[in-house]
Design an enzyme around this catalytic site. Structure first.
Site: not given
Ligand code: HAX
Length: 428
Positions: A233, A263, A309, A318, A366
């Protein structure tokens, strides 16, 4: 905007000096080699661009101007935007000026709502988010100034102006889409006294009683803000903006990349994955049952969403930040519990899967983010990537303000054909 603009100006000047020195002394220095694997493997690992807003260390995760996730996770989105743009956290006066600027610009034009309300009810929220932003492209100040012939050295100033105009509207736009698709369609107006996270929480109108929901929204908007320059992105937004397409075009394009399941859409897919586990084994699925579900998923040729990843090689900090939040606020949630069971069973399976081919068996952001939103009542999980997108726009804008300030040229790598590749490898 005076204070933010002054600090961005200072940063651009400093970065420019550094880059000029590096370029003048080392422009022909070889920093790596490009292999056939790079060309055929999505260019992953290839150092091919400069990005000063943030950096992802494969083992320690995201850093923004040297601050790790643990060091910035308690901040607000406004502070993070300031940090991304300037390399420094704002002082009180800079922060309140930025908040005022955003509050003044928060109103989404009526034509955007007319367009969004006319779309079929099954339109994906990311499509609406991207379209809403694209529809506002005519508002771009950069575009008007460019046509009027401003000098190149001023491009960044109007990219900054456009960025503030855009960022200010995102909470209203996102919350409005949520209302149109999933609730009564009645929009809640923004409150000039609230900050970005507070306003988004209020306008979603989902769970205003539990104060920790507002903190989750704040954390969500902070953790997803940027992940250096080469992810799908951010890179897309950079490429589009490098053609001097304005920030509305660039952001809409970047968000279309974020909407892919490999993504940003992975957060939606993760929650769907958890609901499928619950459908099959019940809300209290055991560790063994979760293990079986992961194996079945792999055996049917699918990826485990939220794991792996392209850059990270350890658990995403995160993810860890959201884990801490979950332990503190929703440790009894069946969704959070299943996330924890997946975290226990998945990495050992992935380590041994495909003969150890998976570069990173650990969870990314995610794998957990959606389970927390679900706990607080945001059960329409196809909205989760919009939440991601609000935050990631902070990074797109900061990256492109700086790119314009540095007068970075149009991005245009050279492609070659199979024939060309054969020629290059002949005789090796
Ligand atoms: N489950 C199963 N297989 C996986 C896997 C996973 N979670 N992660 C990687 N693999 C597979 C790849 O598909 C690839 O297989 P093939 O060679 O057969 O194509 C192989 O392992 C090697 O891949 P890799 O080098 O380890 O990883 P990539 O850089 O190619 O891909 C991805 C990185 C994130 C796309 C990948 O790990 C993946 O598909 N993960 C699941 C989706 C996901 O969580 N995406 C979100 C990532 C974070 C992000 O961008 N958020 O916005």
């Amino acid at each position: 905007m005076k204070q933010l603009e002054a600090k961005v100006n200072r940063r651009i000047t400093n970065l420019c000096k550094e880059i000029t020195q590096i370029y003048e002394s080392h422009q022909d220095h070889v920093i790596g080699k490009i292999t056939v694997k790079h060309l055929l493997g999505g260019m992953r690992g290839l150092k091919a661009m400069v990005c000063n807003t943030s950096f992802v260390d494969p083992h320690q995760g995201l850093f923004i101007s040297g601050y790790s996730v643990a060091e910035f996770e308690a901040k607000t989105p406004e502070e993070i935007f300031f940090l991304l743009c300037t390399g420094e956290f704002p002082n009180d006066s800079e922060l309140s000026e930025l908040k005022e600027e955003l509050a003044e610009r928060a109103e989404v034009p009526a034509y955007v709502w007319t367009m969004l309300k006319s779309l079929p009810q099954e339109t994906h929220p990311m499509t609406m988010f991207s379209m809403g932003i694209l529809a506002m492209e005519g508002e771009s100040v950069f575009k008007k100034k460019y046509l009027a012939g401003i000098p190149k050295s001023d491009y960044w100033k109007y990219t900054l102006k456009d960025s503030l105009n855009l960022i200010a509207k995102l909470p209203s736009l996102a919350a409005g889409i949520y209302k149109i698709l999933f609730m009564n369609g009645r929009l809640i107006p923004p409150d000039a006294e609230l900050d970005m996270a507070g306003n988004l929480t209020k306008m979603l109108g989902i769970n205003n009683k539990d104060k920790s929901f507002a903190d989750l929204i704040r954390l969500y908007l902070v953790l997803h803000c940027d992940h250096e320059g080469g992810n799908v992105s951010a890179f897309t937004a950079r490429v589009v903006n490098s053609a001097l397409s304005n920030i509305f075009y660039a952001t809409s394009a970047g968000l279309n990349g974020l909407a892919g399941p490999l993504h940003g859409l992975a957060n939606q897919v993760c929650l769907h994955f958890i609901t499928r586990i619950h459908d099959q084994f019940g809300l209290d699925a055991s560790k063994e049952e979760v293990h079986l579900f992961v194996l079945d998923t792999l055996n049917s040729g699918n990826v485990i969403p939220g794991y792996g990843h392209a850059v990270l090689r350890e658990t995403d900090p995160r993810f860890t930040a959201f884990m801490r939040f979950g332990e503190n606020h929703c440790s009894d949630s069946p969704y959070f519990k299943t996330v924890k069971k997946l975290f226990e069973v998945t990495p050992p399976i992935l380590k041994n899967y495909k003969g150890g081919k998976i570069a990173n068996p650990w969870p990314n952001v995610d794998a957990i983010s959606g389970s927390l939103l679900y706990h607080y009542g945001m059960t329409h999980y196809d909205f989760y990537t919009v939440m991601f997108g609000i935050s990631r726009t902070l990074g797109f804008c900061a990256q492109n303000i700086i790119a314009r300030g540095l007068n970075q040229p149009i991005i245009r790598p050279k492609s070659i054909t199979n024939q060309g590749l054969k020629g290059l490898t002949k005789g090796l």
